[in-house]
Write an enzyme that holds these catalytic residues in place. Structure first.
Site, PDB file in Angstrom:
ATOM      1  N   CYS A 198       0.842  -1.199   0.000  1.00 17.91           N
ATOM      2  CA  CYS A 198       0.000   0.000   0.000  1.00 17.91           C
ATOM      3  C   CYS A 198       0.880   1.253   0.000  1.00 17.91           C
ATOM      4  CB  CYS A 198      -0.883   0.052   1.246  1.00 17.91           C
ATOM      5  SG  CYS A 198      -2.184  -1.197   1.250  1.00 17.91           S
TER       6      CYS A 198
ATOM      7  N   CYS B 271      -3.634  -9.462   5.645  1.00 22.40           N
ATOM      8  CA  CYS B 271      -3.488  -8.262   4.815  1.00 22.40           C
ATOM      9  C   CYS B 271      -4.880  -7.682   4.621  1.00 22.40           C
ATOM     10  CB  CYS B 271      -2.873  -8.630   3.469  1.00 22.40           C
ATOM     11  SG  CYS B 271      -3.032  -7.309   2.250  1.00 22.40           S
TER      12      CYS B 271
ATOM     13  N   GLN C 238      -9.179  -9.577 -13.532  1.00 22.53           N
ATOM     14  CA  GLN C 238      -8.988  -8.371 -12.723  1.00 22.53           C
ATOM     15  C   GLN C 238      -9.080  -8.707 -11.234  1.00 22.53           C
ATOM     16  OE1 GLN C 238      -7.895  -5.546 -13.444  1.00 22.53           O
ATOM     17  NE2 GLN C 238      -8.489  -4.967 -15.517  1.00 22.53           N
TER      18      GLN C 238
ATOM     19  N   TYR D 181      -6.147  -8.291 -26.527  1.00 23.68           N
ATOM     20  CA  TYR D 181      -5.660  -8.558 -25.161  1.00 23.68           C
ATOM     21  C   TYR D 181      -6.865  -8.956 -24.295  1.00 23.68           C
ATOM     22  CZ  TYR D 181      -1.865  -5.514 -26.886  1.00 23.68           C
ATOM     23  OH  TYR D 181      -0.875  -4.936 -27.626  1.00 23.68           O
TER      24      TYR D 181
ATOM     25  N   CYS E 184      -3.937  -0.016 -17.344  1.00 24.44           N
ATOM     26  CA  CYS E 184      -3.554   0.020 -15.929  1.00 24.44           C
ATOM     27  C   CYS E 184      -2.297   0.871 -15.731  1.00 24.44           C
ATOM     28  CB  CYS E 184      -3.344  -1.393 -15.393  1.00 24.44           C
ATOM     29  SG  CYS E 184      -2.125  -2.304 -16.328  1.00 24.44           S
TER      30      CYS E 184
HETATM   31  N1  SAH Z   1      -9.130  -7.803 -21.115  1.00 23.05           N
HETATM   32  C1  SAH Z   1      -8.835  -8.783 -20.124  1.00 23.05           C
HETATM   33  C2  SAH Z   1      -7.339  -8.991 -19.876  1.00 23.05           C
HETATM   34  C3  SAH Z   1      -6.505  -7.748 -19.722  1.00 23.05           C
HETATM   35  S1  SAH Z   1      -4.877  -8.015 -19.107  1.00 23.05           S
HETATM   36  C4  SAH Z   1      -9.565  -8.492 -18.832  1.00 23.05           C
HETATM   37  O1  SAH Z   1     -10.063  -7.390 -18.645  1.00 23.05           O
HETATM   38  O2  SAH Z   1      -9.639  -9.374 -17.979  1.00 23.05           O
HETATM   39  C5  SAH Z   1      -3.891  -8.076 -20.531  1.00 23.05           C
HETATM   40  C6  SAH Z   1      -3.945  -9.390 -21.271  1.00 23.05           C
HETATM   41  O3  SAH Z   1      -3.083  -9.290 -22.406  1.00 23.05           O
HETATM   42  C7  SAH Z   1      -3.435 -10.598 -20.468  1.00 23.05           C
HETATM   43  O4  SAH Z   1      -4.404 -11.609 -20.524  1.00 23.05           O
HETATM   44  C8  SAH Z   1      -2.161 -11.031 -21.221  1.00 23.05           C
HETATM   45  O5  SAH Z   1      -1.961 -12.421 -21.208  1.00 23.05           O
HETATM   46  C9  SAH Z   1      -2.444 -10.534 -22.624  1.00 23.05           C
HETATM   47  N2  SAH Z   1      -1.282 -10.253 -23.477  1.00 23.05           N
HETATM   48  C10 SAH Z   1      -0.055  -9.828 -23.106  1.00 23.05           C
HETATM   49  N3  SAH Z   1       0.709  -9.616 -24.193  1.00 23.05           N
HETATM   50  C11 SAH Z   1      -0.050  -9.892 -25.280  1.00 23.05           C
HETATM   51  C12 SAH Z   1       0.190  -9.848 -26.690  1.00 23.05           C
HETATM   52  N4  SAH Z   1       1.354  -9.458 -27.173  1.00 23.05           N
HETATM   53  N5  SAH Z   1      -0.812 -10.198 -27.498  1.00 23.05           N
HETATM   54  C13 SAH Z   1      -2.015 -10.586 -27.018  1.00 23.05           C
HETATM   55  N6  SAH Z   1      -2.303 -10.645 -25.685  1.00 23.05           N
HETATM   56  C14 SAH Z   1      -1.328 -10.305 -24.834  1.00 23.05           C
END
Ligand code: SAH
Length: 447
Positions: A81, A156, A279, A308, A404
């Protein structure tokens, strides 16, 4: 000008991205850990560089009005934190400023957040990864800041109380069976981390032992002990034999249960396995995805490309409101989860591919796929320029960028601007109360 070991009086006027307070003295930035904006402090200079200095609080001459009593005995030693010493409203203001300043300073984009959504400040996390080691006794907890010394932490405040009980099951089992614990420097010992996840909506818990071996001694004894906690639906081993800081290896071996837990997110049942991203704050993630849906402004006819996509969460939350969803994700287990998540929610208009996002976008573009809306949710390092170029060339009406990391988000929005996409709307979501982290969502259009 001051030098090392001097004592100065300083007013704190901002926070860094790392959560440290910063004040200015003779035009020089002085960083002071655990300080609060508005504090007047007597500070001991412990490091004086050409462009900045680091100070330590000797005395709070007059405290910031934002200050509150810290409620965690580990606050100063843990590093998890950053903001347990200021009010939550002050933290939200600081996070909003940080995101807006990332845009103005790093990308020369003037945009204000239309909202800052705060959440529960305690026990909101659904995931924990505890390092395990031996230092006179069994230690399970967290790494002390900037070190790899494990500090024992019985509880925690960010994590569900059940996690502490499960850690204790592991602790007893380790002691009763003399389990060898991992020593990072020697790269010896078996048990490295205890990895726990909880599906907030259903209460289901997944337990995972991360091990530096192919099998775990006394594993059936551990399984019997874990089974006594009825919330633990599945227990797996994760094999990580690499000499690395990365916590998880890429192979899991299931010990009992189905190898996954099921949560409910945006009305969909979401199956999560150990290697899939999910998340850590479900309630806040849900609000974030609702905003992403608002920014996507769909009316039923659209093709949505979810790059992603992890276990498919964002695309699936939109699937019933659009014509087609295409999801792309690089981790095979997450793609598997995404496909099953579509099936168990009776969604038949979503396809998921295991690929690098940039390569998949290029391939889809060459095939003539024209998404109306593209969702981007990359890891902290953001998108590559080649992906931004391809996404822009696909010419979607809307791009919804979930991030993020405000710095890489702002940087990428500056690149999008070169391709004609402007950041129109910005909302900030606190998925990580009390820590330095913050999530944002931006709508980019050609408007
Ligand atoms: N949209 C999802 C995941 C977001 S986190 C949610 O909200 O839950 C980012 C994601 O990108 C992760 O799952 C990770 O494995 C993926 N990732 C990382 N590098 C990548 C790449 N080069 N191409 C495709 N996915 C990727």
């Amino acid at each position: 000008m001051f030098k090392k070991n001097d004592e100065i009086e300083l007013v704190i006027d901002g926070y860094t991205a790392e959560g440290s307070g910063v004040g200015h003295f003779d035009g020089m930035a002085v960083f002071v850990a655990n300080s609060a904006v508005g504090d007047r402090l007597k500070v001991h200079i412990i490091k004086a560089k050409k462009t900045y200095a680091i100070g330590k609080i000797i005395e709070i001459v007059s405290p910031s009005p934002d200050r509150i009593e810290t409620d965690c005995p580990y606050f100063n030693s843990c590093g998890g934190c950053a903001f347990r010493h200021i009010s939550y409203q002050a933290e939200l203001n600081a996070k909003k400023d940080r995101v807006e300043q990332a845009f103005s300073r790093l990308a020369r984009i003037d945009i204000k957040a239309e909202s800052v959504c705060g959440g529960e400040t305690e026990r909101y996390r659904n995931k924990a990864q505890f390092p395990v080691g031996f230092d006179g006794d069994v230690k399970i907890g967290f790494f002390a800041p900037r070190s790899h010394r494990i500090v024992d932490c019985p509880d925690c405040l960010l994590q569900p109380e059940d996690f502490s009980e499960i850690v204790n099951i592991f602790r007893e089992w380790i002691k009763d069976n003399g389990i060898s614990l991992y020593d990072e420097e020697a790269h010896k010992g078996v048990l490295r981390h205890i990895y726990l996840r909880k599906a907030t909506a259903t209460g289901e818990i997944m337990a995972c032992a991360v091990i530096n071996a192919d099998c775990l001694p006394a594993v059936s004894d551990l399984a019997e002990r874990l089974k006594k906690n009825e919330s633990i639906k599945t227990f797996a081993l994760n094999i990580n034999k690499e000499k690395t800081n990365v916590i998880l290896g890429d192979k899991c071996v299931n010990v009992f249960g189905d190898g996954y837990i099921t949560d409910i997110l945006c009305k969909n049942r979401i199956r999560i396995s150990p290697l899939s991203f999910y998340q850590v704050n479900k309630n806040q993630a849900q609000k974030l995805y609702e905003k992403a849906l608002e920014y996507a402004a769909v009316n039923g006819d659209e093709t949505v490309l979810d790059l992603y996509c992890g276990a498919g969460t964002i695309g699936l939350s939109m699937a019933k409101k659009v014509k087609r969803v295409i999801g792309v994700e690089i981790i095979p287990e997450a793609v598997e989860d995404a496909k099953i998540n579509a099936a168990i929610n009776d969604i038949d208009n979503a396809d998921f591919f295991c690929s690098d996002a940039s390569e998949a976008a290029q391939m889809l573009k060459e095939k003539g796929i024209k998404p109306d809306c593209i969702i981007l949710d990359p890891p902290r390092k953001g998108c590559d320029n080649s992906l931004i170029k391809t996404v822009s060339e696909m010419n979607p009406e809307r791009i919804v960028y979930v991030s993020c990391d405000p710095a890489t988000l702002a940087r990428d929005c500056a690149v999008f601007k070169e391709y004609g996409y402007n950041a129109d709307r910005l909302s900030v979501f606190d998925l990580f109360p009390r820590t330095i982290h913050v999530e944002s969502v931006v709508l980019l259009t050609r408007g």
